[in-house]
Design an enzyme around this catalytic site. Structure first.
Site, PDB file in Angstrom:
ATOM      1  N   GLY A  43       7.289   5.066   8.377  1.00 16.96           N
ATOM      2  CA  GLY A  43       6.136   6.305   8.408  1.00 16.96           C
ATOM      3  C   GLY A  43       6.256   6.575   9.413  1.00 16.96           C
ATOM      4  O   GLY A  43       7.466   6.871  10.459  1.00 16.96           O
ATOM      5  N   SER A  44       5.081   7.534   9.997  1.00 14.37           N
ATOM      6  CA  SER A  44       5.358   8.251  11.622  1.00 14.37           C
ATOM      7  C   SER A  44       5.333   7.223  12.772  1.00 14.37           C
ATOM      8  O   SER A  44       4.956   5.921  12.436  1.00 14.37           O
ATOM      9  CB  SER A  44       4.289   9.385  11.119  1.00 14.37           C
ATOM     10  OG  SER A  44       3.283   8.463  11.534  1.00 14.37           O
ATOM     11  N   CYS A  74      13.193  10.468   6.506  1.00 16.07           N
ATOM     12  CA  CYS A  74      13.240  10.497   8.098  1.00 16.07           C
ATOM     13  C   CYS A  74      14.778  10.417   9.179  1.00 16.07           C
ATOM     14  O   CYS A  74      14.470  10.744   9.742  1.00 16.07           O
ATOM     15  CB  CYS A  74      13.130   8.952   8.022  1.00 16.07           C
ATOM     16  SG  CYS A  74      14.291   7.547   7.044  1.00 16.07           S
ATOM     17  N   GLU A  81       9.184  15.881  14.550  1.00 15.65           N
ATOM     18  CA  GLU A  81       9.857  15.345  13.496  1.00 15.65           C
ATOM     19  C   GLU A  81       9.344  16.808  13.136  1.00 15.65           C
ATOM     20  O   GLU A  81       7.507  16.255  12.871  1.00 15.65           O
ATOM     21  CB  GLU A  81       9.341  14.289  13.121  1.00 15.65           C
ATOM     22  CG  GLU A  81      10.127  14.208  12.195  1.00 15.65           C
ATOM     23  CD  GLU A  81      10.457  12.272  11.482  1.00 15.65           C
ATOM     24  OE1 GLU A  81       8.834  11.988  12.242  1.00 15.65           O
ATOM     25  OE2 GLU A  81      11.019  12.134  10.850  1.00 15.65           O
ATOM     26  N   LYS A 115       0.634  -0.780   0.073  1.00 10.53           N
ATOM     27  CA  LYS A 115       0.002   0.004   0.242  1.00 10.53           C
ATOM     28  C   LYS A 115       0.923   0.926   0.080  1.00 10.53           C
ATOM     29  O   LYS A 115       1.309   1.827   1.146  1.00 10.53           O
ATOM     30  CB  LYS A 115      -0.639  -0.105   0.963  1.00 10.53           C
ATOM     31  CG  LYS A 115      -2.177   0.978   1.143  1.00 10.53           C
ATOM     32  CD  LYS A 115      -2.555   1.978   2.484  1.00 10.53           C
ATOM     33  CE  LYS A 115      -2.062   2.714   2.623  1.00 10.53           C
ATOM     34  NZ  LYS A 115      -1.905   4.119   2.015  1.00 10.53           N
ATOM     35  N   GLU A 127       9.653   0.940  10.553  1.00  8.94           N
ATOM     36  CA  GLU A 127      10.900   1.910  10.308  1.00  8.94           C
ATOM     37  C   GLU A 127      10.054   3.285  10.580  1.00  8.94           C
ATOM     38  O   GLU A 127       9.013   3.759   9.264  1.00  8.94           O
ATOM     39  CB  GLU A 127      11.326   1.658   8.893  1.00  8.94           C
ATOM     40  CG  GLU A 127      12.417   0.217   8.528  1.00  8.94           C
ATOM     41  CD  GLU A 127      13.468   0.821   8.981  1.00  8.94           C
ATOM     42  OE1 GLU A 127      13.967   1.562   9.450  1.00  8.94           O
ATOM     43  OE2 GLU A 127      14.128  -0.622   9.295  1.00  8.94           O
TER      44      GLU A 127
HETATM   45  P1  NAD Z   1       3.030   8.300   8.007  1.00 13.42           P
HETATM   46  O1  NAD Z   1       2.324   7.705   9.125  1.00 13.42           O
HETATM   47  O2  NAD Z   1       1.026   8.806   7.575  1.00 13.42           O
HETATM   48  O3  NAD Z   1       2.270   7.366   6.057  1.00 13.42           O
HETATM   49  C1  NAD Z   1       3.239   5.806   5.852  1.00 13.42           C
HETATM   50  C2  NAD Z   1       2.396   5.082   5.590  1.00 13.42           C
HETATM   51  O4  NAD Z   1       0.552   4.641   6.571  1.00 13.42           O
HETATM   52  C3  NAD Z   1       1.267   6.095   3.995  1.00 13.42           C
HETATM   53  O5  NAD Z   1       0.553   4.406   3.504  1.00 13.42           O
HETATM   54  C4  NAD Z   1      -0.008   6.106   5.306  1.00 13.42           C
HETATM   55  O6  NAD Z   1      -1.396   6.402   3.964  1.00 13.42           O
HETATM   56  C5  NAD Z   1      -0.197   5.202   6.192  1.00 13.42           C
HETATM   57  N1  NAD Z   1      -1.206   5.533   7.509  1.00 13.42           N
HETATM   58  C6  NAD Z   1      -1.497   6.277   7.444  1.00 13.42           C
HETATM   59  N2  NAD Z   1      -2.133   6.428   8.256  1.00 13.42           N
HETATM   60  C7  NAD Z   1      -2.707   4.706   8.497  1.00 13.42           C
HETATM   61  C8  NAD Z   1      -3.524   4.729   9.864  1.00 13.42           C
HETATM   62  N3  NAD Z   1      -4.454   5.111  10.437  1.00 13.42           N
HETATM   63  N4  NAD Z   1      -4.033   3.076  10.157  1.00 13.42           N
HETATM   64  C9  NAD Z   1      -2.826   2.750   8.421  1.00 13.42           C
HETATM   65  N5  NAD Z   1      -2.361   3.258   8.203  1.00 13.42           N
HETATM   66  C10 NAD Z   1      -1.336   4.423   8.093  1.00 13.42           C
HETATM   67  O7  NAD Z   1       3.370   8.671   7.068  1.00 13.42           O
HETATM   68  P2  NAD Z   1       4.331   9.903   5.951  1.00 13.42           P
HETATM   69  O8  NAD Z   1       3.334  11.675   6.168  1.00 13.42           O
HETATM   70  O9  NAD Z   1       3.953   9.181   5.142  1.00 13.42           O
HETATM   71  O10 NAD Z   1       6.000   9.770   6.312  1.00 13.42           O
HETATM   72  C11 NAD Z   1       6.685  10.158   6.826  1.00 13.42           C
HETATM   73  C12 NAD Z   1       6.899   9.805   7.845  1.00 13.42           C
HETATM   74  O11 NAD Z   1       7.702   8.287   7.140  1.00 13.42           O
HETATM   75  C13 NAD Z   1       7.669  10.306   9.238  1.00 13.42           C
HETATM   76  O12 NAD Z   1       7.687  10.310  10.276  1.00 13.42           O
HETATM   77  C14 NAD Z   1       9.388  10.049   9.088  1.00 13.42           C
HETATM   78  O13 NAD Z   1      10.469   9.996   9.624  1.00 13.42           O
HETATM   79  C15 NAD Z   1       9.035   8.449   8.054  1.00 13.42           C
HETATM   80  N6  NAD Z   1      10.261   7.992   7.624  1.00 13.42           N
HETATM   81  C16 NAD Z   1      10.626   7.027   8.370  1.00 13.42           C
HETATM   82  C17 NAD Z   1      11.512   6.286   7.502  1.00 13.42           C
HETATM   83  C18 NAD Z   1      12.828   4.978   8.084  1.00 13.42           C
HETATM   84  O14 NAD Z   1      13.436   4.473   7.323  1.00 13.42           O
HETATM   85  N7  NAD Z   1      12.411   5.618   9.377  1.00 13.42           N
HETATM   86  C19 NAD Z   1      11.844   6.440   6.232  1.00 13.42           C
HETATM   87  C20 NAD Z   1      11.338   6.883   5.358  1.00 13.42           C
HETATM   88  C21 NAD Z   1       9.864   7.841   5.642  1.00 13.42           C
END
Ligand code: NAD
Length: 501
Positions: A246-247, A304, A403, A193, A269
């Protein structure tokens, strides 16, 4: 298709030359969401809508998982000889290389990063990742336990089954590849996804995967929103594992989904607030300043592991900051489609408001605005923020704790190394850190004392597919990249055979 070297063009021109895939990819074919619903895919370059993308929800997730499970149980991929999976993944990498320009353009139009970076960094690294795991998989051996002469105990690694991969928008193709490479190489089926802000490269990749020979159902790609499609995948009783990037906030939701459903394995991650330390033993302040600036402004700061907290020794602070400003002033936001542009657009209106909100909080909490701080290029209709530096930040301010995921650097000064290490560790995150010093004792001591998944010494943001990537503390657990990533997509099984005399 026009080529990147032909130079700048409008979003409309770029889109006209692209064959955008906007439906879900299930069981080897593009299909609409069962509900027929779509959502706007907006290019942050200009705010234009470039596609209507299938808004998948629970029904589609269920269909994707059923197909992925059937493919897994059939053994068409999961029981294929590793060297045959290798050939398919190598072919996929070859197709990604052939379609590199198209993939780079899709990425730039979709999420606003400079075409220069999409072309030189994102697509080649994603391609390398798929090739590397394909290449690795027929060189990994199982084990025999040293039990004794009355038993033969083999310790084997088996694929988990159906893996849900949920990825963010900052490096869409690369983050997807970090999951797909090891998950597919080990024989799993994957339901991917992509983030709702950036689904286009994943959807195109699905078709290339089929062309390479990945059997139908083994890679399903479902665009949709986090709260619907993401949550349905996280809660699905027949998904064996979630590989999430993600976050931290959403990472915690996936732990809850797993606990409230089938206790699926979860690898996270997540976010970071990485300290970038410049000591007074730093012998090359120019190199440090360049790394500090690029370490937080690269990819519009949407990284990130961005070195968003500069911890600098008070004796070198003024000189270093002047040099950082010098570098930052050359990193102006520009048209992401122009090959000369080094900083592009923030991914969407929501993230733009978030970044500007943090800049306001820095000002109101008493940090000194040293550079930038404003939205720029508003006439384009896109979302751009100039490189921003706050000075006189203390580690308890919001801009030092949360962040931002935008081009904002917070400079904090220190007088003793121990103080710098305490500040570096005073965060809920632990993804990465950097330290600049010519003193090998300081380098070793700091590298071991800082709680982070990667510590760079006299460099920042250096990486290689052979080196693991992931966090300590609330930056998550499990590692992407390197041979270690194979571990999280497999389970250990002991097969105990009693031997008769
Ligand atoms: P996000 O957490 O909002 O979204 C990430 C993914 O999760 C997306 O596909 C989103 O649709 C999904 N998602 C969002 N809400 C959800 C829910 N309630 N239930 C299930 N899935 C859900 O993050 P973002 O804004 O897309 O990306 C930024 C974040 O990603 C930052 O915090 C960044 O640090 C992190 N990140 C981490 C790494 C790493 O390797 N540690 C790499 C890249 C980005």
């Amino acid at each position: 298709m026009t080529t990147i070297s032909e130079g700048p063009r409008s979003v409309a021109d770029a889109v006209a030359g692209l064959d955008i895939r906007a439906q879900a990819y299930l069981d080897g074919a593009y299909v609409d969401a069962a509900s027929g619903e779509t959502f706007d895919c907006v290019s942050p370059i200009s705010g234009e809508v470039v596609a209507q993308v299938a808004a998948c929800d629970t029904v589609d997730v269920d269909r994707a998982v059923v197909g992925a499970r059937a493919a897994f149980e059939s053994g068409v991929w999961s029981r294929l000889a590793p060297k045959k999976r290798k050939r398919v993944l190598q072919k996929l990498a070859g197709l990604m290389a052939e379609h590199a320009e198209e993939l780079a353009l899709l990425e730039t139009v979709d999420m606003g990063k400079p075409i220069r970076d999409a072309t030189n960094v994102d697509v080649p690294l994603a391609t390398e990742c798929i090739a590397w795991y394909g290449e690795a998989i027929d060189k990994v051996y199982d084990e025999i336990a040293p039990t004794g002469p009355d038993a033969h105990v083999s310790i084997v690694r088996e694929p988990l089954g159906v893996v849900g991969a949920v990825v963010p928008w900052n490096f869409p193709l690369m983050m997807a590849s970090w999951k797909l490479g090891p998950a597919l190489a080990t024989g799993n089926s994957v339901v991917l996804k992509p983030a709702e802000q950036s689904p286009l490269t994943a959807l195109r990749l699905a078709e290339l995967a089929s062309e390479a020979g990945i059997p139908d159902g083994v890679l399903q790609v479902l665009p949709g929103f986090g709260e619907t499609a993401g949550q349905a995948l996280g809660r699905h009783p027949d998904v064996d594992m979630i590989a999430f990037t993600g976050s931290t906030e959403v990472g915690k939701l996936f732990l809850r989904y797993a606990g409230e459903s089938n206790m699926k394995r979860t690898a996270l991650e997540c976010g970071g607030k990485s300290p970038h330390i410049v000591t007074r033993e730093c012998g090359d302040l120019d190199a440090a300043a360049t790394a500090v600036a690029w370490g937080v402004f690269y990819n519009q700061g949407e990284v990130c592991n961005a070195g968003s907290r500069l911890l600098v020794h008070e004796a070198v602070k003024d000189e270093l900051l002047e040099k950082v400003v010098g570098v930052a002033q050359r990193i102006r936001p520009g048209d992401p489609l122009d090959p000369k542009t080094r900083m592009g657009a923030i991914v969407d209106q929501t993230q733009l408001s978030r970044v500007l909100g943090y800049i306001d909080s820095g000002k109101s909490e008493g940090a000194g605005l040293h550079l930038g701080g404003a939205r720029v290029r508003e006439d384009t209709g896109g979302y751009y923020v100039e490189p921003t530096i706050f000075d006189a930040v203390s580690n308890d301010m919001t801009i030092a704790r949360e962040e931002i995921f935008g081009p904002v650097l917070s400079a904090i000064s220190f007088s003793e190394l121990d103080e710098a290490i305490t500040i570096a560790n005073d965060t809920i995150y632990g993804l990465s850190a950097g330290i600049w010093t010519d003193d090998v004792n300081v380098a070793h001591r700091a590298a071991r004392a800082i709680r982070a998944g990667i510590v760079w010494v006299n460099t920042f943001d250096a990486g290689d597919i052979t080196s693991p990537f992931g966090g300590f503390k609330q930056s998550g657990f499990g590692r992407d990249k390197s041979i270690h990533a194979l571990e999280k997509f497999t389970d250990l099984k002991a097969i105990w055979i009693a031997l008769r005399d």
